[in-house]
Design an enzyme around this catalytic site. Structure first.
Site, mmCIF file in Angstrom:
data_model
loop_
_atom_site.group_PDB
_atom_site.id
_atom_site.type_symbol
_atom_site.label_atom_id
_atom_site.label_comp_id
_atom_site.label_asym_id
_atom_site.label_seq_id
_atom_site.Cartn_x
_atom_site.Cartn_y
_atom_site.Cartn_z
ATOM 1 N N LYS A 168 -5.418 -11.405 12.755
ATOM 2 C CA LYS A 168 -4.463 -10.499 12.113
ATOM 3 C C LYS A 168 -3.217 -10.428 12.958
ATOM 4 C CE LYS A 168 -4.269 -7.760 8.456
ATOM 5 N NZ LYS A 168 -5.031 -7.833 7.198
HETATM 6 P P1 NAD Z 1 2.206 -2.616 0.465
HETATM 7 O O1 NAD Z 1 3.192 -2.514 1.547
HETATM 8 O O2 NAD Z 1 2.483 -3.505 -0.699
HETATM 9 O O3 NAD Z 1 1.905 -1.174 -0.154
HETATM 10 C C1 NAD Z 1 1.543 -0.060 0.604
HETATM 11 C C2 NAD Z 1 1.909 1.171 -0.232
HETATM 12 O O4 NAD Z 1 1.418 2.338 0.431
HETATM 13 C C3 NAD Z 1 3.423 1.343 -0.398
HETATM 14 O O5 NAD Z 1 3.711 1.633 -1.748
HETATM 15 C C4 NAD Z 1 3.731 2.507 0.527
HETATM 16 O O6 NAD Z 1 4.858 3.265 0.094
HETATM 17 C C5 NAD Z 1 2.450 3.308 0.457
HETATM 18 N N1 NAD Z 1 2.262 4.186 1.617
HETATM 19 C C6 NAD Z 1 2.593 3.964 2.905
HETATM 20 N N2 NAD Z 1 2.279 5.019 3.674
HETATM 21 C C7 NAD Z 1 1.734 5.935 2.842
HETATM 22 C C8 NAD Z 1 1.194 7.228 3.028
HETATM 23 N N3 NAD Z 1 1.168 7.797 4.231
HETATM 24 N N4 NAD Z 1 0.690 7.862 1.959
HETATM 25 C C9 NAD Z 1 0.708 7.304 0.734
HETATM 26 N N5 NAD Z 1 1.200 6.069 0.494
HETATM 27 C C10 NAD Z 1 1.703 5.396 1.536
HETATM 28 O O7 NAD Z 1 0.829 -2.994 1.164
HETATM 29 P P2 NAD Z 1 -0.452 -3.669 0.513
HETATM 30 O O8 NAD Z 1 -0.344 -5.125 0.703
HETATM 31 O O9 NAD Z 1 -0.694 -3.111 -0.845
HETATM 32 O O10 NAD Z 1 -1.581 -3.169 1.540
HETATM 33 C C11 NAD Z 1 -2.182 -1.889 1.428
HETATM 34 C C12 NAD Z 1 -3.504 -1.905 2.167
HETATM 35 O O11 NAD Z 1 -4.334 -2.933 1.629
HETATM 36 C C13 NAD Z 1 -3.426 -2.176 3.674
HETATM 37 O O12 NAD Z 1 -4.443 -1.462 4.329
HETATM 38 C C14 NAD Z 1 -3.717 -3.653 3.748
HETATM 39 O O13 NAD Z 1 -4.234 -4.029 5.022
HETATM 40 C C15 NAD Z 1 -4.758 -3.779 2.680
HETATM 41 N N6 NAD Z 1 -4.923 -5.151 2.169
HETATM 42 C C16 NAD Z 1 -3.880 -5.838 1.617
HETATM 43 C C17 NAD Z 1 -4.087 -7.123 1.130
HETATM 44 C C18 NAD Z 1 -3.005 -7.920 0.427
HETATM 45 O O14 NAD Z 1 -3.305 -8.978 -0.104
HETATM 46 N N7 NAD Z 1 -1.772 -7.457 0.381
HETATM 47 C C19 NAD Z 1 -5.351 -7.718 1.236
HETATM 48 C C20 NAD Z 1 -6.398 -6.988 1.805
HETATM 49 C C21 NAD Z 1 -6.167 -5.707 2.263
#
Ligand code: NAD
Length: 478
Positions: free
Chosen positions: A109
């Site tokens: 990561k």
């Molecule tokens: P992203 O940046 O697209 O979205 C994150 C969202 O969460 C944003 O809309 C942001 O405004 C919101 N956010 C941030 N802080 C916040 C808070 N304190 N309260 C409420 N909302 C809040 O990110 P993502 O890619 O959707 O990732 C989100 C989670 O999923 C992370 O934990 C990431 O590790 C996990 N994840 C992502 C992927 C992927 O393919 N993108 C894969 C596996 C896991």
């Protein structure tokens, strides 16, 4: 730094505690247990970029948790919270996740300590290319060593810059495109990668609801239809999960929590409209078609059937675990429930579909993209028309027989259309993802229901994953 209070273990310690709980139920040699748990290495880089007339210094990390299989795989996150503890925790989760869904990778990561909203596109490109340069130089981005993907704060655009940076530095590498996944389609990406993690969440819930005993264990009955869901974070993962579950499975998204507050509507929110508002205004505030609640955290504790934290780690912790009313929590984010909160929720009978399984859709489709890049051909390109031709033969024969029988029956036109169409890349990707999510759930479920000493899906998932990693180490003679 996670959202968990300071009196709780750090994110990495929390992951280790969960690992230890599973390992205690296994018969691993102590040395091997330690070898699997620890992070192999973390590279920290500080680099300067000239922006707005002065040099700004940025700090980035790439952690490699386990190299029992290579390349290692894991996203790159852009967030102010990024630190060594966080990337180590996330890298460890990647190891277990890949093992659980049988993606042939070790865990890694990366992260850059930055708020991407503070920079314009050109500045972000400069920063990203420089960060990528530092990682590429050390084989920490490399098609056969270490393959990043998007995570919080990054997406297709950043992956395209990184892939291009790698290609510029490795002009004769025919497999250059396989150095990162999550790229746009026109830069070597794969259909269905953007939606993949949210789609995987949908497939995970569908699989859960195929087992009435499991649904009953979460105090519910029936199908996903009409279930009330609260989602935290309407980013890539949360948006796609909420969209698919509401549009295709009849679930109601009754709450959406973002950085600046939450929206609540017991009759169900329109996910597309909320997302559109969020993108245009940078927050939920002022959204006209639902009750808005300034204290977003409070909405997480309101009544619902399923809670989907899809933003960041540590949001369900010792301070609020007692108040969560959801009967089922699906961890779409990585590490949203701390180890302490996990104990409380389990003792209260809340069923948790754990992160290492629930958000594995992303890495699964990344795996397909990597394979596509290495084979240099789009999935389905060779078979599609041949498949259609064979189906046409069957239809022609059926119609001939029907005619011979005096036109006694007719094939419905919709059947003909659906049956005739050969699968394109998107359909194949979804099929592979669905199969992966179902198979991985079955493997966790066997342990969950098959062993008296395992009472939750997380421990079951860890046991399956650790066993696979251990087997791979043993095969290497360790
Ligand atoms: P992203 O940046 O697209 O979205 C994150 C969202 O969460 C944003 O809309 C942001 O405004 C919101 N956010 C941030 N802080 C916040 C808070 N304190 N309260 C409420 N909302 C809040 O990110 P993502 O890619 O959707 O990732 C989100 C989670 O999923 C992370 O934990 C990431 O590790 C996990 N994840 C992502 C992927 C992927 O393919 N993108 C894969 C596996 C896991």
């Amino acid at each position: 730094m996670s959202a968990a209070p300071a009196n709780e273990p750090t994110f990495r310690q929390s992951v280790d505690l969960m690992f230890n709980r599973a390992a205690a139920l296994m018969d691993l040699p102590p040395g091997l247990e330690e070898k699997i748990r620890v992070c192999n290495g973390v590279y920290t880089v500080r680099f300067g970029v000239r922006l707005r007339g002065q040099i700004q210094t940025f700090t980035g990390y790439r952690a490699v948790h386990s190299e029992h299989m290579e390349p290692v795989k894991g996203g790159i996150r852009y967030a102010p919270s990024v630190d060594q503890d966080e990337v180590e925790a996330l890298a460890a989760l990647m190891t277990y996740k890949c093992a659980l869904v049988e993606a042939p990778f070790g865990g890694s990561k990366g992260g850059l300590c930055i708020d991407p909203r503070d920079y314009d596109e050109h500045e972000l490109e400069q920063i990203t290319r420089r960060f990528a340069y530092e990682l590429i130089k050390r084989d920490l981005i490399h098609p056969s060593q270490n393959v990043p993907a998007p995570d919080m704060g990054t997406g297709e655009r950043e992956m395209a810059w990184m892939a291009d940076q790698y290609a510029r530095m490795n002009t004769t590498d025919i497999n250059a495109r396989a150095c990162v996944t999550g790229k746009p389609l026109n830069a070597g990406g794969i259909a269905g990668r953007v939606e993949a993690t949210g789609r995987g969440v949908q497939y995970a819930l569908r699989e859960f609801f195929r087992h009435p005993e499991d649904v009953l264990a979460a105090g519910m009955t029936g199908s996903l239809d009409g279930k009330r869901i609260i989602v935290q974070g309407l980013g890539n993962v949360g948006y796609h999960a909420a969209k698919f579950l509401s549009e295709e499975d009849g679930a109601k998204i009754t709450g959406i929590i973002e950085r600046d507050g939450a929206l609540y509507d017991p009759s169900g929110l329109n996910v597309e409209k909320v997302r559109d508002w969020l993108i245009r205004h940078g927050g939920l505030t002022g959204y006209p078609e639902a009750n808005s609640v300034a204290d977003g955290e409070a909405v997480m504790e309101s009544d619902c059937d399923i809670l989907i934290p899809a933003a960041l780690e540590g949001v369900i912790n010792l301070t609020n675990a007692h108040n969560i009313q959801a009967k089922l929590i699906l961890e779409a984010a990585n590490g949203p429930i701390t180890a302490g909160a996990d104990d409380i929720l389990r003792s209260r009978g809340v069923v948790i579909i754990p992160d290492l399984y629930a958000n594995a859709g992303g890495v699964t489709v990344s795996y397909f993209e990597w394979v596509k890049n290495l084979s240099h051909i789009r999935f389905g390109r060779m078979q599609r028309r041949q498949e259609e031709a064979r189906h046409q033969l069957v239809l022609d024969e059926l119609e001939r027989l029907d005619h011979a029988m005096g036109d006694a029956w007719n094939l419905s036109p919709s059947f003909k259309d659906k049956y005739l169409r050969g699968a394109d890349e998107l359909e194949l990707v979804r099929s592979g993802l669905d199969d992966t999510m179902r198979t991985a759930y079955q493997s966790m479920r066997e342990v969950w229901h098959g062993r008296n000493d395992v009472t939750d899906l997380r421990t079951a998932g860890f046991i399956v994953a650790i066993e696979r990693v251990a087997r791979s180490y043993r095969a290497k003679g360790l």
